[in-house]
Design a protein around this motif. Structure first.
Motif, mmCIF file in Angstrom:
data_model
loop_
_atom_site.group_PDB
_atom_site.id
_atom_site.type_symbol
_atom_site.label_atom_id
_atom_site.label_comp_id
_atom_site.label_asym_id
_atom_site.label_seq_id
_atom_site.Cartn_x
_atom_site.Cartn_y
_atom_site.Cartn_z
ATOM 1 N N TYR A 77 17.556 13.374 -1.804
ATOM 2 C CA TYR A 77 16.218 13.184 -1.242
ATOM 3 C C TYR A 77 15.418 12.202 -2.106
ATOM 4 C CZ TYR A 77 11.855 14.641 1.135
ATOM 5 O OH TYR A 77 10.696 14.677 1.862
ATOM 6 N N LEU A 78 15.541 12.350 -3.407
ATOM 7 C CA LEU A 78 14.849 11.443 -4.319
ATOM 8 C C LEU A 78 15.374 10.019 -4.151
ATOM 9 C CD1 LEU A 78 12.678 11.980 -6.466
ATOM 10 C CD2 LEU A 78 14.466 11.894 -8.175
ATOM 11 N N PHE A 79 16.682 9.920 -3.986
ATOM 12 C CA PHE A 79 17.293 8.610 -3.732
ATOM 13 C C PHE A 79 16.720 8.002 -2.455
ATOM 14 C CE2 PHE A 79 20.421 7.467 -0.435
ATOM 15 C CZ PHE A 79 20.662 6.145 -0.766
ATOM 16 N N TYR A 80 16.618 8.836 -1.427
ATOM 17 C CA TYR A 80 16.107 8.353 -0.142
ATOM 18 C C TYR A 80 14.665 7.873 -0.289
ATOM 19 C CZ TYR A 80 14.506 8.434 4.704
ATOM 20 O OH TYR A 80 13.956 8.097 5.913
ATOM 21 N N ASN A 81 13.841 8.694 -0.933
ATOM 22 C CA ASN A 81 12.433 8.328 -1.081
ATOM 23 C C ASN A 81 12.275 7.032 -1.857
ATOM 24 O OD1 ASN A 81 11.273 10.308 0.395
ATOM 25 N ND2 ASN A 81 10.952 11.700 -1.323
ATOM 26 N N ASN A 82 13.026 6.915 -2.954
ATOM 27 C CA ASN A 82 12.881 5.709 -3.758
ATOM 28 C C ASN A 82 13.412 4.483 -3.035
ATOM 29 O OD1 ASN A 82 11.651 6.102 -6.455
ATOM 30 N ND2 ASN A 82 13.086 7.795 -6.476
ATOM 31 N N SER A 83 14.543 4.658 -2.339
ATOM 32 C CA SER A 83 15.150 3.500 -1.687
ATOM 33 C C SER A 83 14.379 3.071 -0.457
ATOM 34 C CB SER A 83 16.579 3.818 -1.263
ATOM 35 O OG SER A 83 17.361 4.036 -2.384
ATOM 36 N N PHE A 84 14.005 4.041 0.361
ATOM 37 C CA PHE A 84 13.487 3.663 1.673
ATOM 38 C C PHE A 84 11.984 3.850 1.809
ATOM 39 C CE2 PHE A 84 17.957 4.873 2.385
ATOM 40 C CZ PHE A 84 18.425 3.603 2.652
ATOM 41 N N THR A 139 0.807 -1.220 0.000
ATOM 42 C CA THR A 139 0.000 0.000 0.000
ATOM 43 C C THR A 139 0.838 1.266 0.000
ATOM 44 O OG1 THR A 139 -1.453 -1.279 1.408
ATOM 45 C CG2 THR A 139 -2.001 1.025 1.096
ATOM 46 N N SER A 140 1.896 1.264 0.807
ATOM 47 C CA SER A 140 2.624 2.529 0.992
ATOM 48 C C SER A 140 3.214 3.049 -0.313
ATOM 49 C CB SER A 140 3.704 2.365 2.048
ATOM 50 O OG SER A 140 4.392 1.178 1.865
ATOM 51 N N VAL A 141 3.495 2.141 -1.266
ATOM 52 C CA VAL A 141 4.091 2.602 -2.522
ATOM 53 C C VAL A 141 3.132 3.521 -3.267
ATOM 54 C CG1 VAL A 141 4.898 1.851 -4.781
ATOM 55 C CG2 VAL A 141 5.653 0.654 -2.740
ATOM 56 N N TRP A 142 1.864 3.092 -3.449
ATOM 57 C CA TRP A 142 0.954 3.933 -4.235
ATOM 58 C C TRP A 142 0.289 5.013 -3.399
ATOM 59 C CZ3 TRP A 142 -3.926 3.149 -2.305
ATOM 60 C CH2 TRP A 142 -4.250 1.893 -1.796
ATOM 61 N N GLU A 143 0.225 4.813 -2.091
ATOM 62 C CA GLU A 143 -0.496 5.777 -1.273
ATOM 63 C C GLU A 143 0.201 7.139 -1.237
ATOM 64 O OE1 GLU A 143 -3.204 4.287 2.314
ATOM 65 O OE2 GLU A 143 -1.281 5.072 2.915
ATOM 66 N N ASP A 144 1.510 7.128 -1.051
ATOM 67 C CA ASP A 144 2.225 8.402 -0.992
ATOM 68 C C ASP A 144 2.396 9.022 -2.367
ATOM 69 O OD1 ASP A 144 2.368 8.628 1.659
ATOM 70 O OD2 ASP A 144 4.399 7.859 1.890
ATOM 71 N N LYS A 145 2.536 8.146 -3.383
ATOM 72 C CA LYS A 145 2.659 8.694 -4.737
ATOM 73 C C LYS A 145 1.349 9.355 -5.152
ATOM 74 C CE LYS A 145 6.443 6.074 -6.666
ATOM 75 N NZ LYS A 145 6.801 4.834 -7.357
#
Lengths: 428, 313
Positions: B269-276, A389-395
Motif C-alpha cells: 500500500y505504501l508502495f502504491y501511494n508513493n508511486s501513484f 498540489t496533490s503531493v502536499w495536500e494528501d500528506k
C-alpha cells in the motif's frame, strides 16, 4: 533439496513481481478504449470525468451535440476522484490519454508543463464562440501556463452551509443567514447536539476544501503564500484550523475521516449542519430526505465579519496525443460556448463558468437556496494550488489527523505540515 | 507425489550424458509446451522485476520521462522513513495473525471434510466461494458490516449488551479487522489444497492404528500431520508470500486520512501511494525491493527449516 530451494526462490521472485506489474494494467485498458473508430467514418471522442452525478446530465448534453454533429460520437468515462488521477497518470505515461477530459487546478501544471495537454491558444483565437473574456478572470488564469491556455473553464464551485430545517425547528432555532458568525454557528451547534450521541450540531469532517480551508481564509490566514511558501505556520492559519477542529474536541461533531461519510452523516440526520460544495447539489436533489428537510445558506463570517469561501473551477482539456484534435476541439468548443454553458446550467450539471449563465443553475434547483453559492463568488478565495498540489495536500491530511482527533497539539501539527509542504514545494 | 517427481528428476539427472534421441525429442516438446507460460512470465514478471530494481536508483520524472539517477538515495531515505518501518511491522503483524489461524482452521476443516460427512460437496463449495469473489467487492461488503454506526456487527454487539467497536478507524482494532477478512477469504483455498494432500494418505495407516487402538486425536498428530506435511509446507510458503503482499483490502478500507492508516499501512500500500498518489515511482520501487528482500529471506529460512518437520513419504 537444492532444486526445491531454487524453485521456492523463483516462486518468491515471481509473485513479488505482480506488485510491480500491476501499474501497467490501466494503461492497456485505457488504450483499448481510445481512438476507436466506427466504420461509417464516425469519430469517437472519449470524455473522462470523475463525478457520476454530473456524468448523467452530461450524457444529455452529449446526445444533443451528437445530433448536431452526426460524425462525432462522445464516449463519457467516469472514474472516482482518486482512481481518476491514478488512471490518468498511467494513461499519460503510456501515451493513451482520453481525447478530452476534466482538469483541476491541483494537476494542471503537472500535465500542462509536461506536454500532455493540447495548447488551445490558437483554437480559442480562431473560434467564434469561445472567448476567455467571457469567463471570470481568475478561472481562465488557472489553466494558463506561460501564456499558453491548456483548458477552457467549465464551471466553478463554492462552499455553502447546509442545515437540517427539521432539526432547527425542533430546537426552535432560526435558520442560518448572512448575519451568522463563528460564534452563532458554535452556539447553534451546541443547542443542536444531544448528549447521548444520537445527534450532533455540526459535521466537521477532516476535509480541506469542504472544511478547514474556509475557516483559514475567513480568519485571514493562508494555505499557500503568494511567493509559494506554506502558510500552515501562519498564526492565523493555525487559529482557523483550531476553530474548525474545536467542533470535534467539544463533542459538537463526530470524528469523520471518510469523504462519503460526511454526506451520509447529514442524510441520516446525525448532523444538523455541514459544509458542502455546489457539486453536491445534483446528488442532494435526488434524495427525497434532503429536498424535504434541508436547505443551504452562505458560510458564516469570522467574528470580525470577514467572509470567505473556497472557490474552484474545473476546465475541459484535450490530450496532446489525441488522434482527432479538431473533433475534440469541436466538443470542447461546444461545451464552452454560451449555448453549451447555458444548457449545462439549465440541466443543473454545475455552476457554469460563462458570465451570466450561473443564474440558470440556481433555477435548476428551486427547492434549495441555490443562489447563495453564486452570491458568495464576490468574496471567494481560489482553492490554494501549486505545481504539484496533490503531493502536499494528501500528506497534510496524514499529519493533521492526529491533531484533528485531539491527540496532538494543532499548532505543532501545523508546523510539521508547513515543513513537509515547504519541502514538497521546494522540490517542484 | 513429491517422491515420484524426485525420482524422475534423479533418474534423468544421472543419465544426462547419454541421452537417446527419443528423450531429447521429448525435451524439445516439453520446452515447446511450456514456452507460452515461460514467455508470459518473462514479459509480465521477470523483466518488470529488473525494471523495478533499475527504477529504484532514480528520482522519477513526470510521466516516465526525465528520470534522474540518484544512486542509493531512495534507499537511504527509506531507512530513515518512519512510515516504512511502520509498514514493515504492520505487514509482518498481519502475516503472523493471518497465516497460522488460516492454516490451523483450514487443516481442521479439511480433515472434517475428508471424512464421511453428508453433503460435503456443498461445504467445500461454500468454503471456496470467498476465494472466487473479487476482493474489492468482498471488502465493500465487509466495510458495511464493520461500519461503526450502522454496521451489522456493532448492531449485534449492542443487542448482546456490549459496546460498539470502531472497527475501521480505531488504530488498535483496524489491523485485526483486516486480518479477519484476510483469514475469511483465504481459508477455502488452503483447505482445498490440504484436502488434496489428505487424499494422498493411504487408508492402511488409519486402519492399522485403529487395530492398535489409537484415538482420533493421536491419529491426527501421528499420521495425518506428518503425512500431509509436504502440502502443509507448500501452503505455508505460499500463504506467507500472499499475506506479505496484502494490499486490496487495506486500500479499499483505509484511506490516508484515516487515523488507523499508520497502524495498518502495508508495504505494498505504501508502495502504491508513493508511486501513484505522490508520483514518486523511484521511491515506490525501493519500497517494493525491500519487500522482495524480506520475502526472500523468510522463504529461504523456511526452505532450510523444512527438513526438520516435512516428511516426504
Amino acid at each position: 533439496m537444492k532444486k526445491r530451494l531454487v524453485s521456492a526462490f523463483l516462486c518468491t521472485v515471481l509473485i513479488s513481481a505482480m506488485a510491480a506489474g500491476c501499474g501497467n494494467k490501466n494503461t492497456s485498458e485505457q488504450a483499448s478504449n481510445n481512438g476507436e473508430e466506427n466504420s461509417g467514418g464516425e469519430v469517437t471522442i472519449s470524455y473522462a470525468c470523475w463525478d457520476s452525478n454530473q456524468a448523467k446530465l452530461l450524457e444529455t448534453v452529449a446526445d444533443e451535440f451528437e445530433k448536431e454533429n452526426p460524425n462525432i460520437k462522445i464516449d463519457i468515462q467516469v472514474n472516482g476522484w482518486d482512481d481518476y488521477w491514478t488512471g490518468l497518470e498511467a494513461a499519460a505515461t503510456g501515451g493513451s490519454l482520453p481525447d478530452t477530459f476534466w482538469m483541476h487546478s491541483n494537476n494542471i501544471y503537472y500535465y500542462g508543463s509536461n506536454d500532455q495537454l493540447l495548447d488551445l491558444t490558437d483554437y480559442i483565437e480562431k473560434s467564434d464562440s469561445v472567448d476567455l473574456a467571457d469567463y471570470p478572470e481568475g478561472l481562465g488564469q488557472i489553466y494558463n501556463i506561460d501564456g499558453k491556455q491548456y483548458a477552457v473553464p467549465k464551471d466553478y464551485d463554492t462552499i455553502a452551509l447546509w442545515y437540517n430545517k427539521t432539526l432547527f425547528d425542533e430546537a426552535k432555532l432560526s435558520y442560518p443567514d448572512e448575519t451568522w458568525t463563528w460564534d452563532t454557528l458554535k452556539d447553534a451547534a451546541k443547542k443542536l447536539t444531544k448528549d447521548d450521541g444520537s445527534q450532533y450540531g455540526f459535521c466537521a469532517g477532516l476535509h480541506n476544501q469542504e472544511g478547514y480551508y474556509n475557516f483559514v481564509y475567513q480568519n485571514g490566514g493562508k494555505i499557500i503564500t503568494d511567493d509559494k511558501k506554506s502558510g500552515y505556520d501562519d498564526e492565523k492559519t493555525v487559529q482557523g484550523i483550531e476553530e474548525y477542529f474545536s467542533f470535534v474536541k467539544d463533542g459538537l461533531s463526530p470524528e469523520i475521516y471518510d469523504d462519503q461519510a460526511r454526506a451520509e452523516a447529514m442524510q441520516n440526520g446525525l448532523c444538523a449542519m455541514g459544509l458542502f460544495g455546489s457539486w453536491n447539489l445534483s446528488g442532494f436533489a435526488e434524495t427525497e430526505f434532503m429536498t424535504k428537510n434541508f436547505d443551504c445558506a452562505v458560510l458564516p463570517s469570522a467574528n470580525d465579519g470577514t467572509r470567505s469561501t473556497i472557490f474552484n473551477g474545473l476546465g475541459n482539456a484535450i490530450s496532446a496525443t489525441t488522434e482527432h484534435p479538431d473533433e475534440a476541439w469541436k466538443w470542447v468548443e461546444y461545451l464552452s460556448s454560451k449555448e453549451g454553458q447555458e444548457r449545462q446550467a439549465e440541466l443543473g450539471t454545475a455552476i457554469s463558468a460563462y458570465n451570466g449563465t450561473a443564474d440558470k443553475f440556481a433555477e435548476a434547483y428551486p427547492m434549495f437556496n441555490t443562489k447563495c453559492y453564486i452570491d458568495m463568488v464576490d468574496y471567494a478565495q481560489i482553492r490554494p494550488y501549486s505545481n504539484q498540489t496533490s503531493v502536499w495536500e494528501d500528506k497534510a491530511y496524514e499529519i493533521l489527523k492526529g491533531a484533528y482527533a485531539g491527540k496532538e497539539d494543532t499548532k505543532a501539527a501545523c508546523e510539521k505540515t508547513a515543513k513537509m509542504m515547504n519541502e514538497a514545494l521546494g522540490a517542484e | 507425489m513429491r517422491r515420484d517427481y524426485r525420482r524422475i528428476f534423479g533418474k534423468e539427472w544421472n543419465t544426462v550424458k547419454k541421452v537417446s534421441k527419443k528423450t531429447r525429442n521429448e525435451w524439445y516438446w516439453g520446452w515447446f509446451m511450456v514456452a507460452p507460460t515461460i514467455l508470459g512470465l518473462i514479459v509480465l514478471n521477470i523483466i518488470p522485476i529488473f525494471q523495478t530494481l533499475y527504477l529504484s536508483f532514480f528520482k522519477s520524472g513526470a510521466f516516465g520521462k526525465g528520470n534522474i539517477f540518484v544512486g542509493l538515495d531512495n534507499y537511504k531515505r527509506m531507512l530513515s522513513d518512519g512510515q516504512v518501518w511502520h509498514a514493515v511491522k504492520n505487514t509482518i503483524e498481519y502475516t503472523c495473525m493471518v497465516v497460522p489461524v488460516t492454516i490451523v482452521i483450514a487443516l481442521l476443516m479439511a480433515v472434517a471434510l475428508n471424512g464421511k460427512l453428508k453433503g460435503k460437496g456443498i461445504y467445500r463449495t461454500i468454503y471456496f466461494v470467498p476465494m472466487v469473489a473479487a476482493p474489492a467487492a468482498v471488502t465493500m461488503v465487509w466495510k458495511w458490516l464493520y461500519n461503526s454506526q450502522y454496521g451489522l456487527i456493532n448492531h449485534v454487539l449492542n443487542k448482546l449488551g456490549m459496546d460498539s467497536v470502531n472497527w475501521i478507524d480505531d488504530p488498535r482494532v483496524a489491523l485485526i479487522s483486516i486480518s479477519i477478512i484476510g483469514i475469511w477469504s483465504t481459508i477455502g483455498y488452503s483447505m482445498v489444497l490440504l484436502l488434496a494432500g489428505l487424499q494422498e494418505i493411504p487408508r492402511d495407516y488409519y486402519e492399522a492404528s485403529d487395530i492398535d487402538g489409537a484415538s482420533k486425536v493421536k491419529q491426527f498428530f501421528s499420521i495425518t500431520v506428518p503425512l500431509v506435511s509436504p502440502t502443509l509446507f507448500f501452503v505455508l510458503v505460499t500463504s506467507i508470500i500472499t499475506a506479505m503482499q496484502v494490499f486490496d483490502v487495506i486500500y479499499m478500507m483505509i484511506d490516508v486520512t484515516s487515523p488507523s492508516y499508520d497502524s495498518t499501512v502495508s508495504l505494498v500500500y505504501l508502495f502504491y501511494n508513493n508511486s501513484f498518489k505522490y508520483s514518486d515511482k523511484g521511491y515506490g520501487s525501493a519500497i517494493v525491493m525491500l519487500l522482495l528482500m524480506i520475502i526472500m529471506v523468510i522463504t529461504v529460512i523456511q526452505t532450510k527449516l523444512q527438513k526438520k518437520w516435512v516428511n516426504y513419504m
